[in-house]
Design an enzyme around this catalytic site. Structure first.
Site, PDB file in Angstrom:
ATOM      1  NE  ARG A 122      45.209  57.675  36.300  1.00 38.79           N
ATOM      2  CZ  ARG A 122      45.468  58.519  36.583  1.00 38.79           C
ATOM      3  NH1 ARG A 122      45.359  59.459  36.736  1.00 38.79           N
ATOM      4  NH2 ARG A 122      45.588  58.885  34.867  1.00 38.79           N
ATOM      5  CE  LYS A 144      43.131  35.789  44.264  1.00 39.69           C
ATOM      6  NZ  LYS A 144      41.591  34.042  43.770  1.00 39.69           N
ATOM      7  CD  GLU A 186      35.910  28.791  50.372  1.00 44.14           C
ATOM      8  OE1 GLU A 186      37.149  28.976  51.072  1.00 44.14           O
ATOM      9  OE2 GLU A 186      35.286  28.664  49.852  1.00 44.14           O
ATOM     10  CE  LYS A 230      41.906  34.483  50.945  1.00 44.98           C
ATOM     11  NZ  LYS A 230      40.651  35.609  50.279  1.00 44.98           N
ATOM     12  CD  GLU A 240      45.160  34.579  43.026  1.00 42.65           C
ATOM     13  OE1 GLU A 240      44.943  34.630  41.650  1.00 42.65           O
ATOM     14  OE2 GLU A 240      44.526  33.204  43.033  1.00 42.65           O
ATOM     15  NE  ARG A 244      45.903  35.151  46.676  1.00 40.49           N
ATOM     16  CZ  ARG A 244      45.799  36.305  47.179  1.00 40.49           C
ATOM     17  NH1 ARG A 244      47.288  37.436  47.159  1.00 40.49           N
ATOM     18  NH2 ARG A 244      44.329  36.803  47.942  1.00 40.49           N
ATOM     19  CG  ASN A 248      42.459  27.601  44.231  1.00 37.78           C
ATOM     20  OD1 ASN A 248      41.812  28.784  44.509  1.00 37.78           O
ATOM     21  ND2 ASN A 248      43.339  28.186  43.430  1.00 37.78           N
ATOM     22  CG  HIS A 251      37.870  26.325  45.092  1.00 36.01           C
ATOM     23  ND1 HIS A 251      38.126  26.142  46.692  1.00 36.01           N
ATOM     24  CD2 HIS A 251      37.286  27.764  45.674  1.00 36.01           C
ATOM     25  CE1 HIS A 251      37.582  26.863  47.928  1.00 36.01           C
ATOM     26  NE2 HIS A 251      37.200  28.080  46.809  1.00 36.01           N
ATOM     27  CG  HIS A 255      35.893  26.974  40.420  1.00 33.45           C
ATOM     28  ND1 HIS A 255      36.780  26.983  40.233  1.00 33.45           N
ATOM     29  CD2 HIS A 255      35.337  27.911  41.028  1.00 33.45           C
ATOM     30  CE1 HIS A 255      36.809  28.513  41.434  1.00 33.45           C
ATOM     31  NE2 HIS A 255      36.011  28.050  41.615  1.00 33.45           N
ATOM     32  CG  HIS A 268      31.612  28.642  46.086  1.00 29.39           C
ATOM     33  ND1 HIS A 268      32.754  28.270  44.778  1.00 29.39           N
ATOM     34  CD2 HIS A 268      32.956  29.410  47.454  1.00 29.39           C
ATOM     35  CE1 HIS A 268      33.989  28.529  45.146  1.00 29.39           C
ATOM     36  NE2 HIS A 268      33.861  29.349  46.051  1.00 29.39           N
TER      37      HIS A 268
END
Ligand SMILES: NC(=O)c1ccc[n+]([C@@H]2O[C@H](COP(=O)([O-])OP(=O)(O)OC[C@H]3O[C@@H](n4cnc5c(N)ncnc54)[C@H](O)[C@@H]3O)[C@@H](O)[C@H]2O)c1
Ligand SMILES: NC(=O)c1ccc[n+]([C@@H]2O[C@H](COP(=O)([O-])OP(=O)(O)OC[C@H]3O[C@@H](n4cnc5c(N)ncnc54)[C@H](O)[C@@H]3O)[C@@H](O)[C@H]2O)c1
Lengths: 365, 365
Positions: A122, A144, A186, A230, A240, A244, A248, A251, A255, A268
């Site tokens: 956990r 993340k 980025e 960041k 998020e 946040r 993106n 993106h 994407h 990417h």
């Protein structure tokens, strides 16, 4: 030169250290953090060959008991199956709740090690030692973690904050040039969405496309400012709910371009380059951003060796369909992050499909 | 009668509702929580047969879109493989970040649904509708989720708090009597470690071993007080840094007994019964607890139809070895939770092996 960025979030705060040569300080830095003795170092064979022994020596010198495990390299192995192998190693070596997993690698190693650490007993400690530019400025910061489902990227994951992020810019020397450029996308993003001064520094540099042509002071500056950007954003919005989303930038269309080209044609970061160009043009068409600013942005993107145009054979109608399938779609509306000035963006789902169409048509080679 | 217990933890607070017949209020209760429209109800075939349709009707009446999935029943399927099946259903039905998984079942369903919800899209909502006594008073409260590794129980897991816990005591009617008794062990535990008044109520009841012999007012009291006890403890210590350890009362020796008998002879709660008897006797031998109190405890354990003795053929030396392998062992020392008076315990790793030996020897049939 050495910089420390503090990330403050409820329940846990941690530091990002950016310092050339700091790989050899890994053990010493970790020794100050009240972690258990046992460490599982996770990497991949290539990265381990370059840096594994130094990392292990540093950890052992600081008194840690180290075992290591190499994941097979590549996004294709970013699966629950690989996670199970990490669990097996954790069990065999009797990792305890106080033990630590150290991720030595790019975003793939970082995301998987982070997820394994988040879910073993956990949640045990994780330390991120990112080795790709993308991992340094993006994936290692923010907590993340992610694993791919056969039918979609990063559908499985958890939020799990690291105890430390240790960035040694010197390890970038062995990073393939194309990976370096992908990471630079980025960096440029942070300049546009958050840090106008970073943008200006990128503008001033003669080269951005290969590590050896970029001054090492600028690399350190880039790393520090990107991580700070960041960290600023995620500290203000750990899970998020709002802010946040600005991360993106580039993106949304990025994407869709990646997915339509089956994740093969573009990395990417390259797709994000294209996405930023598109978002910039959309913003100009909607009267949100100045033409001169979008040109400044595009100049940097080109200087970083990133693509700014869509392949001639890409079907724009299909691209627009793909946008609708994006995770970030809320009740059918596509959400865009659009610049309003260098260093500032807004989030909107009020972009007419016509505008998107027009911009994409103009971006064809 | 209906009671609401508020659980306050940083980042998220939620309510536990205990109310007879409340299964039909599931949808209405969830409607107040700002959850997305989509719900994935997870259960097992047996429990679903009894209560699935009522749960779904209630959700649909409140406007939710419901899909459901039944896990194969039993601890043996508490595996990552089962989790992957939940992911597949989540994907097929396009669950979003705002969607909710509802666990309708005992601890096995609850732990797995909780883990799947914790890790799908980096965490979606989960609502717990526990149907076993153990799940009502223990596993559904506190945010622990877990999956078994082939070589150990609950080695994989995450902390993920539910948005709501809905307890309908009436569903206990179909619970097998032995499961009811196993759950009662945890109830007795709360009486000893935290809630002297609950202890007294248990003492006063003529029966504790079968639902139909226990007054329904007492059942509601038991559920409310047990959940309150667990909520109190976990609110004060969300991630097991300290206080939460007291919830392991009876579990140190209990786990060892379970593992030595290959998880076949005893249900978890039964082993905990034995473990509480042992811990009580150890506390008396160390001068921490009064003989009369340990007798009062043992009387309740017996009244609940739980075992208080060790099987004649159990090897005590092996049992002591097994203690050393327990997850909760820190640097070789076995940590015990020992009562000091009814409603109060202390945590110690200063129990001489001789004392453990002696107590266990006396507990042989
Ligand atoms: N968690 C997050 O917030 C987040 C954010 C962005 C991306 N990601 C994830 O990150 C992954 C992409 O990360 P990436 O671009 O680092 O890819 P990657 O981890 O696959 O690394 C790219 C390649 O570079 C190699 N490499 C890395 N460092 C090296 C070094 N110093 N020397 C030599 N070779 C080196 C790797 O072995 C690999 O072949 C994706 O899976 C993506 O989903 C996560
Ligand atoms: N997360 C936690 O904090 C926590 C705490 C304690 C235990 N647990 C876990 O809980 C699990 C044990 O839970 P359990 O004892 O509920 O076991 P279980 O979920 O296997 O349920 C026991 C049996 O009762 C049946 N059942 C449940 N409710 C019923 C009902 N109303 N009518 C008819 N049959 C019913 C189930 O199908 C099963 O056969 C273990 O896996 C354990 O690890 C977790």
């Amino acid at each position: 030169m050495s910089s420390v960025i503090k990330v403050d979030i409820p329940e846990k705060s941690y530091e990002i250290t950016v310092a050339p040569g700091s790989l050899d300080q890994l053990g010493a830095k970790m020794a100050g953090l009240k972690l258990g003795k046992k460490v599982l170092l996770v990497s991949n064979p290539m990265i381990f060959k370059h840096y594994g022994e130094r990392a292990i020596a540093s950890l052992q010198n600081a008194g840690f008991e180290v075992v290591h495990y190499n994941l097979p390299p590549g996004e294709r192995y970013k699966t629950l199956n690989s996670i199970q192998k990490i669990y097996d190693v954790a069990l065999e070596n009797r990792l305890e709740r106080s033990s630590t997993m150290v991720a030595l690698g790019g975003g793939v190693v970082g995301d998987m090690t982070g997820f394994a650490a988040a879910t073993w007993l956990r949640g045990i400690n994780v330390v991120q030692v990112p080795t790709s530019l993308l991992a340094m400025v993006d994936s290692s910061v923010g907590g993340k973690t992610g694993v791919n489902h056969p039918q979609g990227k990063n559908l499985i994951g958890a939020f799990h904050q690291p105890s430390l992020v240790l960035i040694d810019p010197e390890v970038l020397k062995t990073l393939p040039a194309r990976e370096f450029r992908a990471g630079m996308a980025e960096v440029i993003k942070y300049g546009v969405i958050w840090d106008a001064e970073l943008f200006t520094q990128l503008e001033r540099s003669k080269h951005l496309d290969q590590l050896r042509y970029v001054k090492s002071d600028l690399i350190n500056y880039i790393l520090t400012h990107s991580c700070q950007a960041k960290a600023d954003v995620v500290s203000k919005d750990e899970k998020e709910s709002g802010l946040r989303a600005i991360l993106n930038y580039g993106h949304t269309i990025g994407h869709a371009v990646e997915s339509l080209t089956n994740y093969r044609l573009f990395k990417h970061g390259e797709a994000v380059g294209i996405g930023m160009v598109a978002a910039g043009e959309i913003a100009v068409k909607l009267g949100l951003w100045q033409q001169t600013d979008t040109e400044r942005q595009n100049t940097i993107i080109k200087k970083a060796g990133l693509p700014t145009q869509l392949p001639a054979d890409l079907d724009i109608a299909e691209l627009i369909d793909a946008l609708q399938l994006d995770k970030k779609v809320k009740s059918g509306k596509v959400r865009f992050v659009l610049p309003t000035q260098i260093g500032e963006v807004k989030v909107t789902d009020e972009v007419p499909t016509d505008t998107i169409n027009q911009v994409l048509a103009e971006m064809k080679t």
